[in-house]
Design a protein around this motif. Structure first.
Motif, PDB file in Angstrom:
ATOM      1  N   CYS A  96       0.854  -1.176   0.000  1.00 53.54           N
ATOM      2  CA  CYS A  96       0.000   0.000   0.000  1.00 53.54           C
ATOM      3  C   CYS A  96       0.901   1.241   0.000  1.00 53.54           C
ATOM      4  CB  CYS A  96      -0.878  -0.023   1.245  1.00 53.54           C
ATOM      5  SG  CYS A  96      -1.924   1.406   1.438  1.00 53.54           S
ATOM      6  N   VAL A  97       0.535   2.214  -0.819  1.00 53.10           N
ATOM      7  CA  VAL A  97       1.325   3.437  -0.921  1.00 53.10           C
ATOM      8  C   VAL A  97       0.386   4.634  -0.836  1.00 53.10           C
ATOM      9  CG1 VAL A  97       3.035   4.709  -2.261  1.00 53.10           C
ATOM     10  CG2 VAL A  97       2.897   2.232  -2.469  1.00 53.10           C
ATOM     11  N   ALA A  98       0.722   5.593  -0.002  1.00 51.46           N
ATOM     12  CA  ALA A  98      -0.116   6.780   0.178  1.00 51.46           C
ATOM     13  C   ALA A  98       0.592   8.028  -0.329  1.00 51.46           C
ATOM     14  CB  ALA A  98      -0.472   6.948   1.648  1.00 51.46           C
ATOM     15  N   ARG A  99      -0.242   9.002  -0.621  1.00 47.52           N
ATOM     16  CA  ARG A  99       0.245  10.316  -1.066  1.00 47.52           C
ATOM     17  C   ARG A  99       1.058  10.192  -2.346  1.00 47.52           C
ATOM     18  NH1 ARG A  99       2.466  13.597   4.052  1.00 47.52           N
ATOM     19  NH2 ARG A  99       4.118  12.032   3.867  1.00 47.52           N
ATOM     20  N   LEU A 100       0.523   9.431  -3.277  1.00 46.15           N
ATOM     21  CA  LEU A 100       1.141   9.309  -4.587  1.00 46.15           C
ATOM     22  C   LEU A 100       0.329  10.135  -5.593  1.00 46.15           C
ATOM     23  CD1 LEU A 100      -1.065   7.253  -5.837  1.00 46.15           C
ATOM     24  CD2 LEU A 100       0.436   5.487  -4.925  1.00 46.15           C
ATOM     25  N   LEU A 101       0.773  10.117  -6.845  1.00 47.04           N
ATOM     26  CA  LEU A 101       0.071  10.818  -7.912  1.00 47.04           C
ATOM     27  C   LEU A 101      -0.685   9.780  -8.722  1.00 47.04           C
ATOM     28  CD1 LEU A 101       2.959  13.217  -8.987  1.00 47.04           C
ATOM     29  CD2 LEU A 101       1.052  13.685  -7.430  1.00 47.04           C
ATOM     30  N   CYS A 102      -1.968   9.949  -8.818  1.00 41.44           N
ATOM     31  CA  CYS A 102      -2.821   8.951  -9.456  1.00 41.44           C
ATOM     32  C   CYS A 102      -3.549   9.588 -10.628  1.00 41.44           C
ATOM     33  CB  CYS A 102      -3.813   8.402  -8.427  1.00 41.44           C
ATOM     34  SG  CYS A 102      -4.884   7.097  -9.049  1.00 41.44           S
ATOM     35  N   GLU A 106      -1.661   6.532 -15.363  1.00 37.09           N
ATOM     36  CA  GLU A 106      -0.333   6.469 -14.767  1.00 37.09           C
ATOM     37  C   GLU A 106      -0.426   6.560 -13.248  1.00 37.09           C
ATOM     38  OE1 GLU A 106       2.183   9.590 -16.163  1.00 37.09           O
ATOM     39  OE2 GLU A 106       4.014   8.450 -15.816  1.00 37.09           O
ATOM     40  N   ILE A 107       0.523   5.912 -12.589  1.00 36.86           N
ATOM     41  CA  ILE A 107       0.629   6.003 -11.131  1.00 36.86           C
ATOM     42  C   ILE A 107       2.086   6.357 -10.828  1.00 36.86           C
ATOM     43  CG2 ILE A 107       0.989   3.495 -11.030  1.00 36.86           C
ATOM     44  CD1 ILE A 107      -0.214   3.490  -8.242  1.00 36.86           C
ATOM     45  N   ILE A 108       2.289   7.385 -10.013  1.00 42.72           N
ATOM     46  CA  ILE A 108       3.634   7.881  -9.743  1.00 42.72           C
ATOM     47  C   ILE A 108       3.813   8.049  -8.240  1.00 42.72           C
ATOM     48  CG2 ILE A 108       5.277   9.758 -10.090  1.00 42.72           C
ATOM     49  CD1 ILE A 108       3.760  10.459 -12.665  1.00 42.72           C
ATOM     50  N   VAL A 109       4.904   7.505  -7.739  1.00 40.00           N
ATOM     51  CA  VAL A 109       5.255   7.737  -6.344  1.00 40.00           C
ATOM     52  C   VAL A 109       6.275   8.856  -6.312  1.00 40.00           C
ATOM     53  CG1 VAL A 109       6.137   6.757  -4.205  1.00 40.00           C
ATOM     54  CG2 VAL A 109       4.827   5.325  -5.796  1.00 40.00           C
ATOM     55  N   GLY A 110       5.863  10.000  -5.786  1.00 39.19           N
ATOM     56  CA  GLY A 110       6.762  11.143  -5.718  1.00 39.19           C
ATOM     57  C   GLY A 110       7.495  11.200  -4.395  1.00 39.19           C
ATOM     58  N   PRO A 111       8.109  12.336  -4.113  1.00 40.43           N
ATOM     59  CA  PRO A 111       8.918  12.449  -2.891  1.00 40.43           C
ATOM     60  C   PRO A 111       8.126  12.377  -1.598  1.00 40.43           C
ATOM     61  CG  PRO A 111       8.691  14.578  -3.977  1.00 40.43           C
ATOM     62  CD  PRO A 111       8.147  13.556  -4.923  1.00 40.43           C
ATOM     63  N   PHE A 112       6.812  12.589  -1.690  1.00 35.69           N
ATOM     64  CA  PHE A 112       5.996  12.540  -0.475  1.00 35.69           C
ATOM     65  C   PHE A 112       5.284  11.199  -0.297  1.00 35.69           C
ATOM     66  CE2 PHE A 112       6.766  16.843   0.505  1.00 35.69           C
ATOM     67  CZ  PHE A 112       6.726  17.561  -0.677  1.00 35.69           C
ATOM     68  N   GLY A 113       5.555  10.271  -1.173  1.00 30.30           N
ATOM     69  CA  GLY A 113       4.930   8.966  -1.074  1.00 30.30           C
ATOM     70  C   GLY A 113       5.375   8.208   0.157  1.00 30.30           C
ATOM     71  N   SER A 114       4.449   7.465   0.735  1.00 30.67           N
ATOM     72  CA  SER A 114       4.736   6.680   1.924  1.00 30.67           C
ATOM     73  C   SER A 114       4.313   5.240   1.681  1.00 30.67           C
ATOM     74  CB  SER A 114       3.967   7.228   3.134  1.00 30.67           C
ATOM     75  OG  SER A 114       4.325   8.564   3.391  1.00 30.67           O
ATOM     76  N   TRP A 115       5.193   4.315   2.034  1.00 28.21           N
ATOM     77  CA  TRP A 115       4.962   2.898   1.790  1.00 28.21           C
ATOM     78  C   TRP A 115       4.577   2.184   3.077  1.00 28.21           C
ATOM     79  CZ3 TRP A 115       5.799   0.411  -3.043  1.00 28.21           C
ATOM     80  CH2 TRP A 115       6.275   1.259  -4.056  1.00 28.21           C
ATOM     81  N   GLY A 116       3.621   1.279   2.946  1.00 26.91           N
ATOM     82  CA  GLY A 116       3.296   0.404   4.060  1.00 26.91           C
ATOM     83  C   GLY A 116       4.052  -0.902   3.939  1.00 26.91           C
ATOM     84  N   GLN A 117       3.828  -1.774   4.905  1.00 29.17           N
ATOM     85  CA  GLN A 117       4.458  -3.084   4.814  1.00 29.17           C
ATOM     86  C   GLN A 117       3.703  -3.919   3.791  1.00 29.17           C
ATOM     87  OE1 GLN A 117       1.933  -2.768   6.725  1.00 29.17           O
ATOM     88  NE2 GLN A 117       0.951  -4.735   6.993  1.00 29.17           N
ATOM     89  N   GLY A 118       4.307  -4.924   3.267  1.00 35.22           N
ATOM     90  CA  GLY A 118       3.672  -5.718   2.241  1.00 35.22           C
ATOM     91  C   GLY A 118       2.793  -6.812   2.798  1.00 35.22           C
ATOM     92  N   THR A 119       1.905  -7.285   1.941  1.00 39.31           N
ATOM     93  CA  THR A 119       1.092  -8.447   2.276  1.00 39.31           C
ATOM     94  C   THR A 119       1.192  -9.432   1.120  1.00 39.31           C
ATOM     95  OG1 THR A 119      -1.115  -9.193   3.001  1.00 39.31           O
ATOM     96  CG2 THR A 119      -1.053  -7.417   1.375  1.00 39.31           C
ATOM     97  N   GLN A 120       1.416 -10.689   1.449  1.00 39.01           N
ATOM     98  CA  GLN A 120       1.678 -11.691   0.417  1.00 39.01           C
ATOM     99  C   GLN A 120       0.380 -12.213  -0.191  1.00 39.01           C
ATOM    100  OE1 GLN A 120       4.790 -13.105  -0.717  1.00 39.01           O
ATOM    101  NE2 GLN A 120       3.422 -14.012  -2.269  1.00 39.01           N
ATOM    102  N   VAL A 121       0.354 -12.257  -1.503  1.00 42.26           N
ATOM    103  CA  VAL A 121      -0.737 -12.880  -2.243  1.00 42.26           C
ATOM    104  C   VAL A 121      -0.141 -14.016  -3.066  1.00 42.26           C
ATOM    105  CG1 VAL A 121      -2.442 -12.586  -4.076  1.00 42.26           C
ATOM    106  CG2 VAL A 121      -2.146 -10.804  -2.346  1.00 42.26           C
ATOM    107  N   THR A 122      -0.661 -15.219  -2.862  1.00 36.06           N
ATOM    108  CA  THR A 122      -0.167 -16.381  -3.589  1.00 36.06           C
ATOM    109  C   THR A 122      -1.336 -17.057  -4.292  1.00 36.06           C
ATOM    110  OG1 THR A 122       1.579 -16.735  -1.947  1.00 36.06           O
ATOM    111  CG2 THR A 122       1.057 -18.559  -3.428  1.00 36.06           C
ATOM    112  N   VAL A 123      -1.212 -17.204  -5.593  1.00 31.55           N
ATOM    113  CA  VAL A 123      -2.262 -17.817  -6.399  1.00 31.55           C
ATOM    114  C   VAL A 123      -1.701 -19.072  -7.044  1.00 31.55           C
ATOM    115  CG1 VAL A 123      -3.955 -17.490  -8.226  1.00 31.55           C
ATOM    116  CG2 VAL A 123      -3.179 -15.520  -6.886  1.00 31.55           C
ATOM    117  N   SER A 124      -2.307 -20.188  -6.738  1.00 30.16           N
ATOM    118  CA  SER A 124      -1.838 -21.467  -7.278  1.00 30.16           C
ATOM    119  C   SER A 124      -2.705 -21.896  -8.453  1.00 30.16           C
ATOM    120  CB  SER A 124      -1.858 -22.534  -6.189  1.00 30.16           C
ATOM    121  OG  SER A 124      -3.162 -22.664  -5.654  1.00 30.16           O
ATOM    122  N   SER A 125      -2.091 -22.618  -9.354  1.00 27.89           N
ATOM    123  CA  SER A 125      -2.816 -23.050 -10.559  1.00 27.89           C
ATOM    124  C   SER A 125      -3.499 -24.377 -10.338  1.00 27.89           C
ATOM    125  CB  SER A 125      -1.846 -23.169 -11.731  1.00 27.89           C
ATOM    126  OG  SER A 125      -0.805 -24.056 -11.414  1.00 27.89           O
TER     127      SER A 125
END
Length: 125
Positions: A96-102, A106-125
């Motif tokens: 998750c990223v906040a304070r980006l340009l949307c 286009e999606i752009i993470v500028g100098p004020f962008g803030s990142w959260g921790q990740g969450t794993q998504v796993t899709v099996s066939s």
């Protein structure tokens, strides 16, 4: 201090669904755009989707259009990413990223962008 709490990841079979949540604090939620990036093993991080809480614009990467839907609950300061018809190639850590340009294309993470921790998504066939 900006804080982002991502949740909702997990393991599903192809064709299944998951909903990611990003609870935000530390900034005026309705004034900024929030989005999701993902990174698969051995690949570069890529922008998936975003929503601008100020003007409502949204962005989706071509790979997820028609399958993923982003939404925002302003009173709860939370952004959701509903992921349907998941494919093995969607397997990644989602951030998750906040304070980006949307923008619509286009999606752009500028100098004020803030990142959260990740969450794993796993899709099996």
């Amino acid at each position: 201090e900006v804080q982002l709490q991502a949740s909702g990841g997990g393991s599903v079979q192809a064709g299944g669904s998951l909903r990611l949540s990003c609870a935000a604090s530390g900034f005026t939620f309705e004034d900024y755009a929030i989005g999701w990036f993902r990174q698969a093993p051995g690949k570069e991080r890529e922008g998936v989707s975003c929503i601008d809480n100020d003007n409502g614009s949204t962005y989706y990467d071509d790979s997820v259009k028609g399958r993923f839907t982003i939404s925002s609950n302003n009173p709860k300061n939370t952004v959701y990413l509903q992921m349907n018809n998941l494919k093995p190639e969607d397997t990644a850590v989602y951030y998750c990223v906040a304070r980006l340009l949307c923008y619509s294309d286009e999606i752009i993470v500028g100098p004020f962008g803030s990142w959260g921790q990740g969450t794993q998504v796993t899709v099996s066939s």
